[in-house]
Design a protein around this motif. Structure first.
Motif, short mmCIF file in Angstrom:
data_model
loop_
_atom_site.label_atom_id
_atom_site.label_comp_id
_atom_site.label_asym_id
_atom_site.label_seq_id
_atom_site.Cartn_x
_atom_site.Cartn_y
_atom_site.Cartn_z
N GLN A 138 -8.53 -2.92 -4.90
CA GLN A 138 -8.73 -1.50 -4.60
C GLN A 138 -9.50 -0.83 -5.72
O GLN A 138 -10.35 0.04 -5.48
CB GLN A 138 -7.38 -0.82 -4.38
CG GLN A 138 -6.77 -1.07 -3.02
CD GLN A 138 -7.63 -0.53 -1.89
OE1 GLN A 138 -8.27 -1.29 -1.16
NE2 GLN A 138 -7.66 0.77 -1.74
N MET A 190 -0.36 4.15 8.06
CA MET A 190 -1.58 4.23 7.27
C MET A 190 -1.71 3.04 6.31
O MET A 190 -2.80 2.55 6.06
CB MET A 190 -1.60 5.54 6.49
CG MET A 190 -2.90 5.78 5.71
SD MET A 190 -4.38 5.78 6.76
CE MET A 190 -4.08 7.25 7.74
N GLY A 191 -0.56 2.58 5.80
CA GLY A 191 -0.59 1.39 4.94
C GLY A 191 -1.08 0.16 5.69
O GLY A 191 -1.87 -0.63 5.17
N LEU A 226 1.42 6.11 0.82
CA LEU A 226 1.06 6.31 2.22
C LEU A 226 2.26 6.10 3.11
O LEU A 226 3.29 5.56 2.69
CB LEU A 226 -0.06 5.34 2.61
CG LEU A 226 -1.32 5.34 1.73
CD1 LEU A 226 -2.22 4.19 2.13
CD2 LEU A 226 -2.05 6.66 1.85
N PHE A 271 0.83 -1.21 0.00
CA PHE A 271 0.00 0.00 0.00
C PHE A 271 0.87 1.26 0.00
O PHE A 271 0.52 2.26 -0.63
CB PHE A 271 -0.94 0.00 1.21
CG PHE A 271 -2.20 -0.76 0.99
CD1 PHE A 271 -3.30 -0.18 0.38
CD2 PHE A 271 -2.31 -2.09 1.40
CE1 PHE A 271 -4.47 -0.87 0.18
CE2 PHE A 271 -3.47 -2.80 1.20
CZ PHE A 271 -4.56 -2.20 0.59
N TYR A 284 -3.00 0.27 8.32
CA TYR A 284 -4.42 0.54 8.59
C TYR A 284 -5.28 0.14 7.39
O TYR A 284 -6.32 -0.52 7.55
CB TYR A 284 -4.59 2.02 8.91
CG TYR A 284 -6.02 2.46 9.12
CD1 TYR A 284 -6.67 2.23 10.33
CD2 TYR A 284 -6.71 3.14 8.12
CE1 TYR A 284 -7.98 2.64 10.53
CE2 TYR A 284 -8.02 3.55 8.31
CZ TYR A 284 -8.65 3.31 9.51
OH TYR A 284 -9.94 3.72 9.70
N ARG A 285 -4.84 0.50 6.20
CA ARG A 285 -5.56 0.09 4.99
C ARG A 285 -5.52 -1.43 4.82
O ARG A 285 -6.50 -2.04 4.37
CB ARG A 285 -4.93 0.76 3.77
CG ARG A 285 -5.14 2.27 3.70
CD ARG A 285 -6.54 2.60 3.25
NE ARG A 285 -6.72 4.02 3.04
CZ ARG A 285 -6.47 4.65 1.89
NH1 ARG A 285 -6.02 3.97 0.85
NH2 ARG A 285 -6.67 5.95 1.78
N THR A 286 -4.39 -2.03 5.19
CA THR A 286 -4.27 -3.48 5.07
C THR A 286 -5.28 -4.19 5.95
O THR A 286 -5.88 -5.20 5.54
CB THR A 286 -2.84 -3.90 5.46
OG1 THR A 286 -1.91 -3.29 4.57
CG2 THR A 286 -2.69 -5.41 5.37
N PHE A 346 -8.30 -3.26 6.95
CA PHE A 346 -9.63 -3.25 6.35
C PHE A 346 -9.66 -4.00 5.02
O PHE A 346 -10.69 -4.56 4.64
CB PHE A 346 -10.11 -1.81 6.16
CG PHE A 346 -10.48 -1.14 7.45
CD1 PHE A 346 -11.71 -1.39 8.05
CD2 PHE A 346 -9.60 -0.28 8.08
CE1 PHE A 346 -12.05 -0.79 9.25
CE2 PHE A 346 -9.94 0.33 9.28
CZ PHE A 346 -11.16 0.07 9.87
N PHE A 347 -8.52 -4.05 4.34
CA PHE A 347 -8.44 -4.85 3.11
C PHE A 347 -8.60 -6.33 3.43
O PHE A 347 -9.29 -7.06 2.70
CB PHE A 347 -7.10 -4.59 2.43
CG PHE A 347 -6.91 -5.33 1.14
CD1 PHE A 347 -7.53 -4.90 -0.02
CD2 PHE A 347 -6.13 -6.47 1.10
CE1 PHE A 347 -7.35 -5.60 -1.21
CE2 PHE A 347 -5.94 -7.16 -0.07
CZ PHE A 347 -6.56 -6.73 -1.24
N GLU A 400 -13.07 1.02 -5.06
CA GLU A 400 -13.18 2.46 -5.23
C GLU A 400 -13.83 2.86 -6.56
O GLU A 400 -14.52 3.89 -6.62
CB GLU A 400 -11.80 3.10 -5.11
CG GLU A 400 -11.15 2.90 -3.75
CD GLU A 400 -9.79 3.57 -3.65
OE1 GLU A 400 -9.48 4.39 -4.54
OE2 GLU A 400 -9.05 3.27 -2.70
N GLN A 444 0.18 3.67 -3.17
CA GLN A 444 -0.60 4.86 -2.89
C GLN A 444 0.18 5.97 -2.20
O GLN A 444 -0.38 7.01 -1.89
CB GLN A 444 -1.82 4.49 -2.04
CG GLN A 444 -2.73 3.47 -2.72
CD GLN A 444 -3.99 3.20 -1.94
OE1 GLN A 444 -4.21 3.77 -0.88
NE2 GLN A 444 -4.81 2.30 -2.45
#
Length: 211
Positions: free
Chosen positions: A176, A85-86, A81, A75, A88-90, A92-93, A180, A79
């Motif tokens: 992603q 934050m990467g 990041l 991530f 954090y995205r992981t 939820f991914f 999105e 992106q």
């Protein structure tokens, strides 16, 4: 060269922080083993059981942190990041695509295992028979074959690491894109391979379909 420069200039801090987190998990395991050795052999079954469970938990924690950090760095690369934050995205991914993540990890592990068992061994055997015909009877071809096996194993690990990173990056980008944008930026073949239903783009005001 551009990708290497971008990684070193923009993302070296994230890579260092990820390595620090993984090293911290290793340090916890080392401390646990040190305390266990300092206590010495114990006749108390509960004490031995506690240390076994603690070692197992720390091992699972390290594997989990390493797995999450790996996707987190993907991530970061895709992106731009930071590492936190990467991750954090992981998180939820993983929650949104648990089955696909498991399948992707299993398939890449099997491909890596297959390559490690086949390519170095095939290279060593091939060159063993080739060298056996050229060398003198007093010389044994098994030694250069062993060297070739080791070099082929190192090269295979390097290639499969790049391959695994590439597959994981494509995998993350596809889902992603699905989350999105409804998958409109991926090709039809790629969407079909991942089982993603692409949303049809609505025609604009000047589109012939609209007219």
């Amino acid at each position: 060269a551009q990708s290497l420069w971008r990684t070193l200039f923009y993302h070296s801090g994230s890579v260092a922080f990820a390595a620090f987190v993984i090293a911290l998990c290793d340090m916890l395991r080392v401390v646990c083993n040190y305390i266990e050795r300092q206590l010495g052999p114990s006749e108390n079954m509960m004490v031995r059981l506690v240390f076994k469970v603690l070692n197992c938990v720390l091992y699972c924690l390290r594997k989990t942190v390493k797995f999450v950090s790996y996707y987190g760095l993907v991530f970061v690369s895709c992106q731009g990041l930071n590492f936190c934050m990467g991750c954090y995205r992981t998180f939820f991914f993983f929650l949104n695509n648990p089955g696909q993540v498991s399948i992707n990890a299993t398939v890449t592990w099997l491909l890596r295992l297959l390559a490690m068992l086949s390519m170095p061994l095939a290279s060593a055997m091939l060159f063993y028979y080739i060298l056996d015909d050229f060398l003198d009877p007093t010389q044994n071809a098994i030694y250069p074959a062993l060297v070739i096996y080791v070099l082929a194993a190192v090269m295979t690990v390097s290639c499969m690491t790049v391959f695994e990173c590439t597959i994981t990056t494509i995998f993350v980008c596809c889902f992603q894109d699905k989350a999105e944008f409804g998958g409109k930026y991926m090709s039809e073949n790629l969407a079909s391979a991942f089982g993603i239903e692409r949303k049809q783009e609505e025609p604009g005001p000047s589109s012939p379909l609209k007219k």
